[in-house]
Design an enzyme around this catalytic site. Structure first.
Site, mmCIF file in Angstrom:
data_model
loop_
_atom_site.group_PDB
_atom_site.id
_atom_site.type_symbol
_atom_site.label_atom_id
_atom_site.label_comp_id
_atom_site.label_asym_id
_atom_site.label_seq_id
_atom_site.Cartn_x
_atom_site.Cartn_y
_atom_site.Cartn_z
ATOM 1 N N CYS A 82 0.796 -1.234 0.000
ATOM 2 C CA CYS A 82 0.000 0.000 0.000
ATOM 3 C C CYS A 82 0.825 1.279 0.000
ATOM 4 C CB CYS A 82 -0.933 0.016 1.209
ATOM 5 S SG CYS A 82 -2.003 -1.428 1.372
ATOM 6 N N HIS A 134 -1.253 6.612 2.443
ATOM 7 C CA HIS A 134 -1.228 5.352 3.198
ATOM 8 C C HIS A 134 -2.006 5.437 4.502
ATOM 9 C CE1 HIS A 134 -0.166 1.476 4.605
ATOM 10 N NE2 HIS A 134 0.487 1.940 5.647
#
Length: 489
Positions: free
Chosen positions: A82, A141
């Site tokens: 991610c 994130h």
């Protein structure tokens, strides 16, 4: 009609708009410059109906959007994890340029290295050129970098809500678990995010907008209300093909890089009768998030902005659901790098499908061009506008995914070539091996193919940024220590 120069001057353009009132100027502005609605889905592989990734997938809303725009079936993340994937997309820079190979705090992205320091986040670029910017949920994130949007709706900490005790899998290093929880959709953060963006779409905006909504599911834990599990009875589910000795022909470094001891293995899931239950949990989570996407799409279609808004949907990377003996992302194989990408321009030609290899890194320059803004010369991605005009447009490009310093996968329409930092290689011919079960890197007939694909490898491999971290396995823990960083996944 307001001129493009006036728009790019921002507030100063108002003074040059002549006889136009401020209200008329903003109306003209909104007509000339499209809005952008970006939908980001965490850990989404190709298990959506439009991509035929799983026969039991039920995603009517994602499928609806795919019928209105261009679906890229061969889209790949810049990184199969991610943090670096999102940092890459939002800065327009590859991980090999910034050294962001692991997770990174949002406010530390520009502190990663000198090149990252000069980046302009995608949201900032639109804001700089006169757009109102809003975001909610997981966009970067964690949240969004400070000051990068005009209005941020927040996100919950972690990936809850969580039951008092895990249902099946209980390892403190991972969120992985599966089972029906909580009782209602409105107890889920994604439901709140969808309604927050929907409310923004119902507001009056005096200039073009860029809105981003980051959904958490199907990121683990695969906990969603029971009705979504009931939609996918476990006993009826197709289980992905699994080859027990799949990793016998890959180099040792590949096994080290992709060893995730905190996650269940497919062998464990089979032996413990949990394989179909995990598949059920993932499918249920995808169907749930699809319903949240539907809330946003309905709001847009019922708003005054329906005819002048570009819509883009993407997952930040793929996910293994049993393939190659793992339930995880964080590999350079197809299951972890490939993710859905749908782009619907304001004046869409309707349903189109492109099988050309494209990267999430390409989104930044593509959206800038769709909206008529000047190029950001620092972007390393490619403008996908030619493929939006013609999905079969000649396209000789390859896509690169990076996982750690100097570990790369090169993807074309036919091949996947992987080279690790020690020089070890893998090569898969998708014409005969879609499951990537046969590594042909050492076979004589493929040597020229490897040479050609290797030309696409990055020439720059920035050192690990001390601002990025990852402790997901022993290999990357060592890398983290070497880089002088620390932190938990």
């Amino acid at each position: 009609m307001v001129t493009r120069r006036n728009f790019l001057l921002g507030g100063a353009g108002l003074a040059t708009a002549g006889a136009l009132s401020q209200l008329d100027w903003f109306k003209a502005l909104k007509q000339e410059y499209p809005n952008v609605l970006m939908l980001i889905v965490d850990d989404l592989n190709d298990w959506v109906g439009a991509m035929n990734g799983h026969p039991n997938a039920k995603t009517p809303n994602i499928d609806r959007l795919a019928k209105q725009g261009t679906l890229f079936t061969n889209a790949h993340a810049s990184a199969p994890i991610c943090g670096p994937s999102r940092a890459s997309m939002m800065t327009g820079l590859a991980p090999s340029t910034t050294g962001i190979y692991g997770h990174i705090k949002d406010d530390d992205i520009r502190a990663a290295n000198d090149k990252a320091a000069h980046s302009i986040f995608l949201t900032e670029y639109f804001r700089k050129h006169g757009y109102y910017t809003a975001a909610v949920g997981k966009v970067f994130h964690y949240r969004v970098p400070s000051g990068s949007v005009d209005d941020y709706g927040g996100r919950v900490k972690g990936f809850g809500p969580y039951p008092e005790q895990n249902y099946v899998w209980d390892d403190p290093r991972t969120n992985t678990d599966w089972g029906p929880f909580p009782e209602r959709d409105d107890q889920m953060p994604d439901y709140d995010s969808a309604h927050w963006i929907a409310n923004k779409l119902n507001e009056q905006h005096d200039k073009p907008f860029f809105m981003a909504c980051g959904f958490l599911r199907p990121h683990a834990p695969w906990h969603v209300p029971k009705k979504w599990f009931d939609m996918h009875p476990a006993k009826d589910l197709f289980v992905p093909p699994f080859l027990r000795d799949d990793l016998q022909d890959v180099p040792e470094i590949a096994k080290s890089v992709t060893d995730h001891p905190m996650m269940p293995t497919t062998e464990w899931a089979i032996e413990n009768g949990q394989y179909r239950n995990i598949v059920q949990g993932y499918l249920a989570s995808v169907s749930f998030v699809d319903s949240c996407i539907g809330i946003v799409l309905d709001a847009l279609e019922n708003s005054e902005y329906a005819e002048n808004t570009a819509v883009v949907l993407w997952g930040d990377h793929g996910y293994h659901i049993g393939e190659k003996d793992k339930f995880a992302k964080m590999t350079l194989w197809e299951r972890a790098t490939r993710t859905p990408l749908i782009i619907k321009p304001p004046q869409s030609k309707g349903q189109q499908i492109s099988h050309k290899p494209v990267s999430l890194l390409d989104l930044y320059p593509t959206l800038v061009n769709i909206c008529g803004l000047p190029k950001n010369e620092s972007n390393e991605g490619r403008d996908l506008s030619p493929l939006l005009a013609d999905p079969n447009h000649p396209w000789q490009h390859a896509v690169v995914t990076t996982y750690g310093e100097n570990n790369h996968a090169v993807k074309t329409e036919r091949y996947r070539y992987i080279r690790y930092e020690d020089g070890s290689e893998e090569l898969y011919d998708h014409n005969i091996d879609r499951d990537e079960w046969r590594n042909v890197a050492r076979e004589p007939g493929y040597q020229n193919i490897k040479t050609a694909l290797a030309k696409h490898l990055p020439t720059e491999n920035a050192a690990w940024s001390p601002k990025s971290f990852y402790d997901g396995n022993e290999y990357f823990l060592n890398k983290t220590i070497e880089a002088g960083a620390s932190g938990r996944m």
